[in-house]
Design a protein around this motif. Structure first.
Motif, PDB file in Angstrom:
ATOM      1  N   THR A 230     -31.511  40.043  28.556  1.00 48.31           N
ATOM      2  CA  THR A 230     -32.417  40.570  27.525  1.00 48.31           C
ATOM      3  C   THR A 230     -31.975  41.924  26.982  1.00 48.31           C
ATOM      4  OG1 THR A 230     -34.235  39.394  28.561  1.00 48.31           O
ATOM      5  CG2 THR A 230     -34.840  41.242  27.154  1.00 48.31           C
ATOM      6  N   ASN A 231     -32.125  42.078  25.663  1.00 52.72           N
ATOM      7  CA  ASN A 231     -31.909  43.378  25.031  1.00 52.72           C
ATOM      8  C   ASN A 231     -33.157  44.234  25.271  1.00 52.72           C
ATOM      9  OD1 ASN A 231     -31.750  45.541  23.334  1.00 52.72           O
ATOM     10  ND2 ASN A 231     -31.316  44.344  21.471  1.00 52.72           N
ATOM     11  N   SER A 238     -33.904  39.347  21.310  1.00 54.26           N
ATOM     12  CA  SER A 238     -32.442  39.353  21.350  1.00 54.26           C
ATOM     13  C   SER A 238     -31.852  39.634  22.723  1.00 54.26           C
ATOM     14  CB  SER A 238     -31.892  40.306  20.274  1.00 54.26           C
ATOM     15  OG  SER A 238     -31.463  41.527  20.798  1.00 54.26           O
ATOM     16  N   PHE A 239     -30.595  39.291  22.844  1.00 55.49           N
ATOM     17  CA  PHE A 239     -29.870  39.473  24.105  1.00 55.49           C
ATOM     18  C   PHE A 239     -28.742  40.476  23.916  1.00 55.49           C
ATOM     19  CE2 PHE A 239     -31.297  34.973  24.264  1.00 55.49           C
ATOM     20  CZ  PHE A 239     -32.159  35.111  25.342  1.00 55.49           C
ATOM     21  N   VAL A 240     -28.308  41.088  25.016  1.00 53.13           N
ATOM     22  CA  VAL A 240     -27.094  41.907  24.915  1.00 53.13           C
ATOM     23  C   VAL A 240     -25.860  41.056  25.169  1.00 53.13           C
ATOM     24  CG1 VAL A 240     -28.180  44.091  25.573  1.00 53.13           C
ATOM     25  CG2 VAL A 240     -27.187  42.673  27.337  1.00 53.13           C
ATOM     26  N   GLY A 241     -26.039  39.988  25.916  1.00 62.62           N
ATOM     27  CA  GLY A 241     -24.895  39.138  26.201  1.00 62.62           C
ATOM     28  C   GLY A 241     -25.299  37.934  27.026  1.00 62.62           C
ATOM     29  N   ILE A 242     -24.306  37.137  27.360  1.00 72.55           N
ATOM     30  CA  ILE A 242     -24.557  35.866  28.049  1.00 72.55           C
ATOM     31  C   ILE A 242     -23.804  35.831  29.376  1.00 72.55           C
ATOM     32  CG2 ILE A 242     -24.283  33.345  27.886  1.00 72.55           C
ATOM     33  CD1 ILE A 242     -26.239  34.364  25.828  1.00 72.55           C
ATOM     34  N   LEU A 243     -24.495  35.358  30.365  1.00 69.58           N
ATOM     35  CA  LEU A 243     -23.917  35.245  31.698  1.00 69.58           C
ATOM     36  C   LEU A 243     -23.751  33.760  32.015  1.00 69.58           C
ATOM     37  CD1 LEU A 243     -23.426  37.155  34.186  1.00 69.58           C
ATOM     38  CD2 LEU A 243     -25.679  36.420  34.957  1.00 69.58           C
ATOM     39  N   GLU A 348     -24.438  46.325  19.151  1.00 74.19           N
ATOM     40  CA  GLU A 348     -25.070  47.635  19.358  1.00 74.19           C
ATOM     41  C   GLU A 348     -24.722  48.221  20.715  1.00 74.19           C
ATOM     42  OE1 GLU A 348     -29.362  47.558  18.954  1.00 74.19           O
ATOM     43  OE2 GLU A 348     -29.091  46.046  17.396  1.00 74.19           O
ATOM     44  N   PHE A 349     -24.253  47.360  21.621  1.00 73.55           N
ATOM     45  CA  PHE A 349     -23.982  47.805  22.993  1.00 73.55           C
ATOM     46  C   PHE A 349     -22.485  47.868  23.249  1.00 73.55           C
ATOM     47  CE2 PHE A 349     -28.224  46.209  22.897  1.00 73.55           C
ATOM     48  CZ  PHE A 349     -28.927  46.996  23.799  1.00 73.55           C
ATOM     49  N   LYS A 350     -22.142  48.686  24.252  1.00 73.39           N
ATOM     50  CA  LYS A 350     -20.723  48.864  24.571  1.00 73.39           C
ATOM     51  C   LYS A 350     -20.509  48.449  26.023  1.00 73.39           C
ATOM     52  CE  LYS A 350     -17.217  52.472  24.219  1.00 73.39           C
ATOM     53  NZ  LYS A 350     -16.929  52.741  25.614  1.00 73.39           N
ATOM     54  N   LEU A 351     -19.508  47.602  26.224  1.00 74.30           N
ATOM     55  CA  LEU A 351     -19.225  47.145  27.581  1.00 74.30           C
ATOM     56  C   LEU A 351     -18.360  48.173  28.297  1.00 74.30           C
ATOM     57  CD1 LEU A 351     -19.685  44.670  29.420  1.00 74.30           C
ATOM     58  CD2 LEU A 351     -17.522  43.757  28.573  1.00 74.30           C
ATOM     59  N   GLU A 352     -18.818  48.602  29.463  1.00 78.36           N
ATOM     60  CA  GLU A 352     -18.056  49.591  30.249  1.00 78.36           C
ATOM     61  C   GLU A 352     -17.655  48.919  31.540  1.00 78.36           C
ATOM     62  OE1 GLU A 352     -18.708  53.589  30.635  1.00 78.36           O
ATOM     63  OE2 GLU A 352     -18.308  53.446  28.476  1.00 78.36           O
TER      64      GLU A 352
END
Ligand code: ADP
Ligand code: MG
Length: 354
Positions: A230-231, A238-243, A348-352
């Motif tokens: 979930t975002n 919306s989601f931030v990504g998928i697992l 909108e998000f950054k993967l670290e």
């Protein structure tokens, strides 16, 4: 039932998760039996949805939902005659004998309290009552507890004074102490639903207890489930990504789930056991990926309190358990063992990577 903003949000969340699991079958449209056997109920103060993909037997859902009801009746701190309420009423008076499952969940809760140096503490009850953050109300308030009130509630919180004795007896040593299993019980409940599904021959299912997900087996086409993370800034849509997940529990704790606003500031439901105030750090949500959902639930609450650095250190020490943090500056930080299974889908998000 009042249809408050909170409940409307939950219903939207349930629909979003239906959409995402529904999409899983897109490349299998020709098979008419791909639609899961699905049931949704409001229980445990949230929306519970169970979906079975490879069996059409409603009795399995009946059995699962009655077990969920039984767990709630025994472990809720707001149901008068639950085992947990009896323990609370007898705080400082005498030990109370509880059911095996209640004893087990308290044992696990104490385990996570000692593992986290009491960042997770199941005797958090007096602070939970004081803050009273259910999310189930108008979201703006004109007062918060005073420092004095917080100080006296804090003095009652210590899982070392929660004793597990022989014959399933449980004792809160001091008057005014209060057990609250809200941070762990849905995880246990998901594990129990999974057990019931397994015993009934189910191999492909999604167990969704208010966002505590257990992805059982695989999709009918043989590929892993796609679980949306979930975002936190737009949880309903919306989601931030998928697992990608197979036989995994995915439990998320976030500051967007239950909260109120006071003087423009958000006060959410995960309490820092050092300060007595809602936890304030860089975390806005944390998801735990594990085999057992009871571990995931306890740890999602724990890591929310610990923050990114300490949280990732703890995850490193635990076999087979991974985490994905989302921070207030929109970084997504997966632990080392999960990054290959996670795909960021929101720009909108950054993967670290750590
Ligand atoms: P949710 O139940 O909303 O999915 P969590 O699993 O993170 O979210 O649990 C939050 C609940 O846990 C709170 O509503 C409260 O009952 C309890 N809780 C809050 N802070 C703590 C804490 N530090 N340790 C243990 N339990 C907590
Ligand atoms: Mg939890």
């Amino acid at each position: 039932m009042k249809l408050t903003k909170f409940r409307i949000l939950l219903i939207i969340l349930a629909l979003v998760s239906i959409i995402i699991t529904g999409c899983n079958n897109d490349n299998n449209k020709s098979k008419s039996n791909d639609q899961p056997l699905s049931r949704t109920e409001f229980m445990m103060d949230t929306i519970l949805t169970l979906k079975i993909y490879d069996k059409k037997d409603n009795k399995i859902l009946d059995e699962a939902f009655s077990r969920l009801e039984e767990i709630e009746k025994r472990m809720s701190s707001t149901i008068e005659d639950s085992d947990v309420s009896l323990i609370n009423k007898n705080a400082g008076i005498e030990p109370v004998q509880v059911h095996d499952d209640v004893y087990y969940v308290i044992e696990q809760a104490k385990h996570y309290a000692s593992l986290s140096n009491r960042a997770f503490d199941p005797t958090i009850g007096p602070l939970v009552d004081l803050w009273n953050i259910s999310g189930d109300e108008e979201q703006t308030r004109d007062s918060i507890p005073t420092d004095e009130e917080i100080k006296s509630a804090l003095a009652l919180i210590n899982s070392d004074d929660l004793e597990l004795l022989e014959d399933n007896k449980v004792f809160l040593k001091r008057k005014g102490m209060k057990l609250e299993l809200g941070g762990i019980v849905k995880g246990y409940a998901a594990d129990e639903v999974k057990r019931i599904f397994k015993e009934n021959g189910v191999e492909s299912a999604i167990i969704d207890l208010g966002g505590n997900i257990y992805a059982m087996g695989k999709k009918l086409d043989g590929s892993p489930w796609n679980i949306g993370i979930t975002n936190p800034y737009n949880p309903a849509a919306s989601f931030v990504g998928i697992l990608k997940a197979q036989d995994k529990s995915i439990v998320t704790s976030g500051d967007y789930e239950r909260y109120f606003i006071y003087k423009g500031k958000r006060y959410h439901h995960i309490i820092d056991t050092n300060t007595g105030y809602p936890t304030e750090n860089q975390v806005t949500s944390v998801s735990i990926i594990s085999d057992k959902s009871i571990d995931g639930d306890a740890l999602s609450t724990t890591l929310f309190v610990l923050g990114v650095e300490e949280g990732l250190n703890l995850i490193d020490q635990l076999d087979g358990i991974e985490a994905i943090f989302i921070t207030k500056d929109k970084k997504v930080i997966p632990s080392a063992g999960i990054k290959d299974h996670f795909t960021l889908s929101n720009e909108e998000f950054k993967l670290e990577n750590q």
